[in-house]
Design an enzyme around this catalytic site. Sequence first.
Site, mmCIF file in Angstrom:
data_model
loop_
_atom_site.group_PDB
_atom_site.id
_atom_site.type_symbol
_atom_site.label_atom_id
_atom_site.label_comp_id
_atom_site.label_asym_id
_atom_site.label_seq_id
_atom_site.Cartn_x
_atom_site.Cartn_y
_atom_site.Cartn_z
ATOM 1 N N GLN A 101 2.690 -6.617 -2.350
ATOM 2 C CA GLN A 101 4.185 -6.631 -1.785
ATOM 3 C C GLN A 101 4.833 -5.376 -1.305
ATOM 4 O OE1 GLN A 101 6.645 -9.394 -4.939
ATOM 5 N NE2 GLN A 101 4.708 -8.277 -5.941
ATOM 6 N N HIS A 119 4.743 -8.480 2.504
ATOM 7 C CA HIS A 119 5.945 -8.021 2.953
ATOM 8 C C HIS A 119 5.760 -7.117 4.245
ATOM 9 C CE1 HIS A 119 7.774 -9.298 -1.028
ATOM 10 N NE2 HIS A 119 7.485 -10.530 -0.237
ATOM 11 N N SER A 194 8.130 -7.424 -10.671
ATOM 12 C CA SER A 194 8.998 -7.808 -11.413
ATOM 13 C C SER A 194 8.897 -9.540 -11.497
ATOM 14 C CB SER A 194 10.468 -7.733 -11.079
ATOM 15 O OG SER A 194 10.617 -7.999 -9.789
ATOM 16 N N PRO A 219 5.230 -1.536 -17.789
ATOM 17 C CA PRO A 219 5.817 -1.162 -19.217
ATOM 18 C C PRO A 219 6.906 -1.996 -19.681
ATOM 19 C CG PRO A 219 6.456 0.037 -17.043
ATOM 20 C CD PRO A 219 5.352 -0.779 -16.745
ATOM 21 N N ALA A 236 0.924 2.107 -14.606
ATOM 22 C CA ALA A 236 -0.140 1.653 -13.702
ATOM 23 C C ALA A 236 -1.184 2.756 -13.825
ATOM 24 C CB ALA A 236 0.168 1.285 -12.370
#
Length: 263
Positions: A101, A119, A194, A219, A236
């Site tokens: 994204q 995106h 998210s 996290p 990551a």
Amino acid sequence: MDELRSTAGLLARARRVVVFTGAGISAESGVPTFRDDLTGLWARFDAEQLATPEAFHADPDLVWGWYEWRRARVARAVPNAGHLAVAAIEARVPHVVVVTQNVDDLHERAGSRDPVHLHGSLFAPRCIGASGHPAQVTALADGDGPIPPPRCAECGWLVRPGVVWFGEALPEDALNAAVHAAARCDVLLTVGTSGVVYPAAEIPLVAARAGATLVQVNPEPTPLDPFCDVSLRGTAAQVLPALVSAAWDGSVQTSGTPVSAPE
Ligand code: OAD
């Protein structure tokens, strides 16, 4: 730790993997996310004023300047160990599709072959004319205030950032490629998102419905948690190299020259 090892085993045996990434994978490169409480872009800026077609129409200088500021920031950033680990997965699993994204180019610069950008990209400005063709922008500005957008050399229309704004459709080819890959993968690894912006957030769910194992690296908890078989809590740049090391015996690079893809 056991969870990491068993996930690594799964990854090592997989033939088709989708790595689905969001802003969190670039956070450790210094590129801000959108929704983190203090540092996220949407905590500091108003999406309505900056990331919609109406906003560009109302104040093109403000919008172009904001994207130029982001583009310049990304241009100075370097891929982190998370991006490098994704490229390492690509080099080791027979069929990997990276679906992002993100509008940065850090996957490419880490050595990922052909990431699908759902995106768009900060580096693909285009003409606002009906055909929306790519526009050549030679001198990209490096400021942090309003900047007038250049004019398309062919048509004279304004040039706009090559990103998807709220209220716009995703590029059809990219969305089709992402859905196609998700519907066929053995494992989908969702990293640093998210999972609240649709239709992109549908991609992990497509994989889950088709029977893939869903592994999340983040996290924090996310709305994707209930659909994930495994949630590895961590960043990551911490978790992905550890996963690759555990899967393929310590051969991942965590800094320096990007891992190259096989010929
Ligand atoms: P968000 O900002 O919504 O979410 C970032 C996620 O990354 C959060 O779940 C964080 O917990 C997680 N995170 C933060 N640091 C991390 C790290 N170091 N390692 C791993 N994860 C970390 O960003 P996206 O989900 O990418 O759309 O947002 C989706 C879309 O919303 C964006 O593409 C953008 C935005 O509006 C458009 O501009 C169209």
